[in-house]
Design a protein around this motif. Structure first.
Motif, PDB file in Angstrom:
ATOM      1  N   LEU A   1      16.398 -18.831 -10.210  1.00 36.25           N
ATOM      2  CA  LEU A   1      16.063 -17.453 -10.577  1.00 36.25           C
ATOM      3  C   LEU A   1      15.661 -17.344 -12.046  1.00 36.25           C
ATOM      4  O   LEU A   1      14.799 -16.536 -12.398  1.00 36.25           O
ATOM      5  CB  LEU A   1      17.268 -16.545 -10.307  1.00 36.25           C
ATOM      6  N   ILE A   2      16.293 -18.150 -12.894  1.00 31.43           N
ATOM      7  CA  ILE A   2      15.955 -18.132 -14.319  1.00 31.43           C
ATOM      8  C   ILE A   2      14.655 -18.885 -14.577  1.00 31.43           C
ATOM      9  O   ILE A   2      13.821 -18.475 -15.385  1.00 31.43           O
ATOM     10  CB  ILE A   2      17.103 -18.735 -15.154  1.00 31.43           C
ATOM     11  N   ALA A   3      14.477 -19.999 -13.855  1.00 34.03           N
ATOM     12  CA  ALA A   3      13.297 -20.839 -14.083  1.00 34.03           C
ATOM     13  C   ALA A   3      12.010 -20.160 -13.633  1.00 34.03           C
ATOM     14  O   ALA A   3      10.966 -20.315 -14.277  1.00 34.03           O
ATOM     15  CB  ALA A   3      13.464 -22.173 -13.351  1.00 34.03           C
ATOM     16  N   VAL A   4      12.069 -19.409 -12.550  1.00 37.86           N
ATOM     17  CA  VAL A   4      10.851 -18.778 -12.012  1.00 37.86           C
ATOM     18  C   VAL A   4      10.180 -17.864 -13.034  1.00 37.86           C
ATOM     19  O   VAL A   4       8.984 -18.013 -13.326  1.00 37.86           O
ATOM     20  CB  VAL A   4      11.162 -18.033 -10.698  1.00 37.86           C
TER      21      VAL A   4
ATOM     22  N   ALA B   1      25.156 -21.477  -8.525  1.00 39.27           N
ATOM     23  CA  ALA B   1      24.674 -21.894  -9.847  1.00 39.27           C
ATOM     24  C   ALA B   1      23.283 -22.527  -9.740  1.00 39.27           C
ATOM     25  O   ALA B   1      22.412 -22.283 -10.588  1.00 39.27           O
ATOM     26  CB  ALA B   1      25.657 -22.875 -10.474  1.00 39.27           C
ATOM     27  N   LEU B   2      23.066 -23.327  -8.704  1.00 43.79           N
ATOM     28  CA  LEU B   2      21.743 -23.926  -8.498  1.00 43.79           C
ATOM     29  C   LEU B   2      20.695 -22.847  -8.220  1.00 43.79           C
ATOM     30  O   LEU B   2      19.577 -22.900  -8.741  1.00 43.79           O
ATOM     31  CB  LEU B   2      21.798 -24.922  -7.338  1.00 43.79           C
TER      32      LEU B   2
ATOM     33  N   ILE C   1      21.193 -32.691  -5.574  1.00 37.94           N
ATOM     34  CA  ILE C   1      21.686 -32.271  -4.262  1.00 37.94           C
ATOM     35  C   ILE C   1      21.744 -33.453  -3.301  1.00 37.94           C
ATOM     36  O   ILE C   1      22.717 -33.620  -2.551  1.00 37.94           O
ATOM     37  CB  ILE C   1      20.792 -31.155  -3.693  1.00 37.94           C
ATOM     38  N   ALA C   2      20.711 -34.303  -3.334  1.00 43.46           N
ATOM     39  CA  ALA C   2      20.677 -35.454  -2.434  1.00 43.46           C
ATOM     40  C   ALA C   2      21.832 -36.405  -2.721  1.00 43.46           C
ATOM     41  O   ALA C   2      22.537 -36.842  -1.799  1.00 43.46           O
ATOM     42  CB  ALA C   2      19.339 -36.185  -2.572  1.00 43.46           C
TER      43      ALA C   2
ATOM     44  N   LEU D   1      18.798 -18.988  -1.038  1.00 44.58           N
ATOM     45  CA  LEU D   1      18.914 -20.399  -1.393  1.00 44.58           C
ATOM     46  C   LEU D   1      20.373 -20.834  -1.428  1.00 44.58           C
ATOM     47  O   LEU D   1      20.738 -21.883  -0.885  1.00 44.58           O
ATOM     48  CB  LEU D   1      18.263 -20.651  -2.759  1.00 44.58           C
ATOM     49  N   ALA D   2      21.214 -20.038  -2.085  1.00 43.69           N
ATOM     50  CA  ALA D   2      22.630 -20.387  -2.221  1.00 43.69           C
ATOM     51  C   ALA D   2      23.326 -20.410  -0.864  1.00 43.69           C
ATOM     52  O   ALA D   2      24.045 -21.369  -0.537  1.00 43.69           O
ATOM     53  CB  ALA D   2      23.322 -19.388  -3.155  1.00 43.69           C
TER      54      ALA D   2
END
Length: 231
Positions: free
Chosen positions: A119-122, A113-114, A89-90, A161-162
């Motif tokens: 959501l999948i990682a949590v 998508a980010l 992102i940076a 977040l999105a």
């Protein structure tokens, strides 16, 4: 003025239009990959670090220390995930200074998508730490009545977040476009500087929130915090 790089089709591949968002996303990934390979190609104890390697080590150390402050159970995998989000992102926002480059984070599809990756990682981090049964149990705490509310809360995190990332990037682009029409010589320079600062702040906030959500999912209630061993 176009509000999103999704509207710009650069070429077609197999009958599918490839827009500016896809191309610029791959450009950012290529820059990050090539830079990491070049900087770490002589990463050995007997080779003194150069300024690029030192800069990279400072960035990684800062990210790691921030993650450890947020999550006492942080593992290397959290560093890899949140650190990658921050760097992507940076860099996407920093490349805004390149003439003609539209950051992929100015597209809702990219920010969605980010957020989806978070959501999948949590739950993956939560299941890894507590097991499937232990993680699913968190959805019915403190009582079964909270199940639908906890599920809605989980998805609202990703949505926020999105929208947050997309809104901040797009608002900067719209304001810059307006000021460019009012005073084309002075305001664009100021807006570029503010845009770079805002881009770094947004990358930091996104990565921190992702780490907070992961930390919450990996928290083992009733047990004292214990830092994972490096893997």
């Amino acid at each position: 003025m176009q509000l999103t790089p999704d509207e710009t089709i650069l070429f077609t591949l197999g009958g599918i239009g490839i827009n500016e968002t896809i191309v610029n996303t791959w450009l950012v990934m290529i820059v990050l990959t090539v830079a990491s390979i070049i900087i770490t190609r002589h990463l050995r104890p007997d080779v003194p670090p150069n300024r690029w390697r030192t800069t990279l080590e400072v960035i990684v150390t800062a990210i790691q220390s921030q993650i450890e402050e947020i999550s006492p159970r942080a593992s290397r995998h959290v560093l890899y995930f949140s650190g990658t989000l921050f760097l992507f992102i940076a860099l996407s926002n920093l490349l805004l200074v390149v003439p003609g480059f539209e950051p992929p984070t100015a597209s809702l599809s990219t920010t969605a998508a980010l957020a989806l990756s978070v959501l999948i990682a949590v739950p993956l981090f939560g299941i890894t730490r507590q097991g499937i049964r232990g993680y699913l149990k968190t959805y019915i705490e403190p009582s079964v009545v909270m199940l639908p509310f906890n599920i809605i809360s989980e998805f609202s995190r990703g949505l926020s977040l999105a929208i947050r990332l997309y809104g901040n990037v797009m608002s900067g682009a719209v304001i810059a476009g307006i000021l460019l029409g009012v005073a084309p010589f002075f305001f664009p320079v100021v807006m570029d500087v503010l845009g770079l600062l805002t881009g770094l702040i947004q990358a930091y906030i996104f990565a921190v929130l992702a780490t907070v959500y992961i930390s919450s999912a990996t928290a083992t209630h009733g047990k004292p915090p214990e830092k994972e061993k490096d893997q």
